[in-house]
Design a protein around this motif. Structure first.
Motif, short mmCIF file in Angstrom:
data_model
loop_
_atom_site.label_atom_id
_atom_site.label_comp_id
_atom_site.label_asym_id
_atom_site.label_seq_id
_atom_site.Cartn_x
_atom_site.Cartn_y
_atom_site.Cartn_z
N PRO A 25 0.82 -1.22 0.00
CA PRO A 25 0.00 0.00 0.00
C PRO A 25 0.85 1.27 0.00
O PRO A 25 0.77 2.10 0.90
CB PRO A 25 -0.79 -0.14 1.30
CG PRO A 25 0.14 -0.87 2.21
CD PRO A 25 0.90 -1.83 1.34
N PHE A 26 1.68 1.41 -1.04
CA PHE A 26 2.61 2.53 -1.08
C PHE A 26 2.18 3.62 -2.05
O PHE A 26 2.92 4.59 -2.26
CB PHE A 26 4.01 2.03 -1.44
CG PHE A 26 4.49 0.91 -0.56
CD1 PHE A 26 4.75 1.13 0.78
CD2 PHE A 26 4.66 -0.37 -1.06
CE1 PHE A 26 5.18 0.09 1.61
CE2 PHE A 26 5.09 -1.41 -0.25
CZ PHE A 26 5.34 -1.17 1.09
N GLY A 27 1.03 3.47 -2.67
CA GLY A 27 0.56 4.47 -3.61
C GLY A 27 -0.23 5.57 -2.93
O GLY A 27 -0.43 5.57 -1.70
N ALA A 28 -0.68 6.54 -3.72
CA ALA A 28 -1.47 7.63 -3.19
C ALA A 28 -2.73 7.09 -2.53
O ALA A 28 -3.44 6.25 -3.09
CB ALA A 28 -1.84 8.61 -4.31
N GLY A 29 -3.00 7.55 -1.31
CA GLY A 29 -4.17 7.08 -0.58
C GLY A 29 -4.07 5.64 -0.14
O GLY A 29 -5.09 5.00 0.14
N GLY A 30 -2.83 5.10 -0.07
CA GLY A 30 -2.66 3.71 0.35
C GLY A 30 -2.96 2.69 -0.74
O GLY A 30 -3.20 1.52 -0.43
N ALA A 31 -2.95 3.12 -2.01
CA ALA A 31 -3.23 2.20 -3.11
C ALA A 31 -2.18 1.10 -3.17
O ALA A 31 -0.98 1.36 -3.02
CB ALA A 31 -3.27 2.96 -4.43
#
Length: 288
Positions: A177-183
């Motif tokens: 979950p390292f993307g924007a918003g925990g994506a």
């Protein structure tokens, strides 16, 4: 420059930087080894430490840690070597690990996987553990693949051996979950390289090429409960597999009619301990 010979190579780079305020840092040297059948970004575990994708000793959660591989030719992946520390404390093992293989062009689908249990029988110290794929995985030329370690256990910490001196070729891939918003997605740009080796050596599973046009793989050897058998024939032919004891008596037999490819797991747990001969009978001369 095409590396056509096996062996250890050293790459030396120097930069002519006259007038540089730090003229003593204008050279770089790195060594690497070209081997038969084995590919890895981290073949040498010297100096490797136990790392966590979460950045701490917190539970590993559902992160996946792997390496990116590009297949230039058609090949078969028979096994992987993975470097993981033995869990400390009985509360942290057994821990179920999954080794997953993805084709990066279709990253949402797993090509194949194999399960492995981290427990107190896992090798101690900084070392690789060989895990076989059953059956082996066919790699297609000009295709990118990811080989990753993962677990769905959310309670126990999971670490892997790697080097934190940087991912020089940007082959490290982590899913989390390292993307924007925990994506959740696959990401690169990490400062470590995990200990993963891809094994394309057929001998690691006891593969033999038979003069009757059959490729045979038998593993494990020795076997305790089940003997895995993989047969691939260049043409359809009737094939019989027999297991003989030291007195030449047939104790197990399997018949495969018009066989071109088969995988079978033969139960041998009820057989007495000892040495047995596996015999392959076809329309052509047999192999033992």
């Amino acid at each position: 420059y095409i590396l056509n010979e096996l062996g250890t190579y050293t790459l030396n780079v120097s930069l002519d930087a006259s007038g540089d305020f730090t003229p003593d840092n204008n050279t770089l040297s790195t060594s690497f080894e070209v081997t038969d059948y084995v590919y890895s970004q981290l073949p040498n575990l010297t100096g490797a430490t136990a790392l966590s994708a979460s950045g701490s000793a917190a539970p590993y959660r559902t992160f996946k840690v792997g390496d990116f591989f590009f297949a230039r030719n058609d090949d078969v992946l028979y096994a992987v070597n993975v470097a993981m520390p033995r869990p400390v404390g009985t509360a942290n093992f057994p821990l179920d690990i999954t080794i997953e293989v993805y084709n990066s062009q279709d990253i949402n689908n797993i090509v194949n996987l194999v399960d492995y249990t981290l427990d107190n029988t896992h090798p101690s110290g900084t070392t690789y553990k060989t895990i076989l794929f059953d059956p082996p995985i066919e790699f297609s030329a000009d295709n990118p693949y990811i080989i990753a370690m993962s677990t769905i256990d959310t309670e126990k910490p999971f670490k892997f051996f790697g080097k934190s001196d940087g991912d020089l070729d940007e082959s490290t891939r982590v899913n989390g979950p390292f993307g924007a918003g925990g994506a959740v997605n696959w990401f690169r740009g990490w400062s470590f390289t995990p200990g993963i080796e891809a094994i394309f050596n057929p001998d690691i599973t006891g593969v033999k090429h038979i003069n009757s046009g059959i490729e045979l793989a038998v593993y494990p050897n020795p076997a305790n409960q089940n003997l895995n058998l993989r047969l691939v024939s260049a043409s359809a032919q009737n094939t019989r597999v027999q297991l003989l004891d030291v007195q030449g008596r047939v104790v197990l037999s399997r018949q495969y009619n018009q066989m071109t490819q088969t995988f079978d797991s033969i139960a041998v747990g009820d057989l007495a301990n000892g040495v047995y001969t596996l015999q392959i009978l076809t329309d052509k001369p047999c192999l033992s």
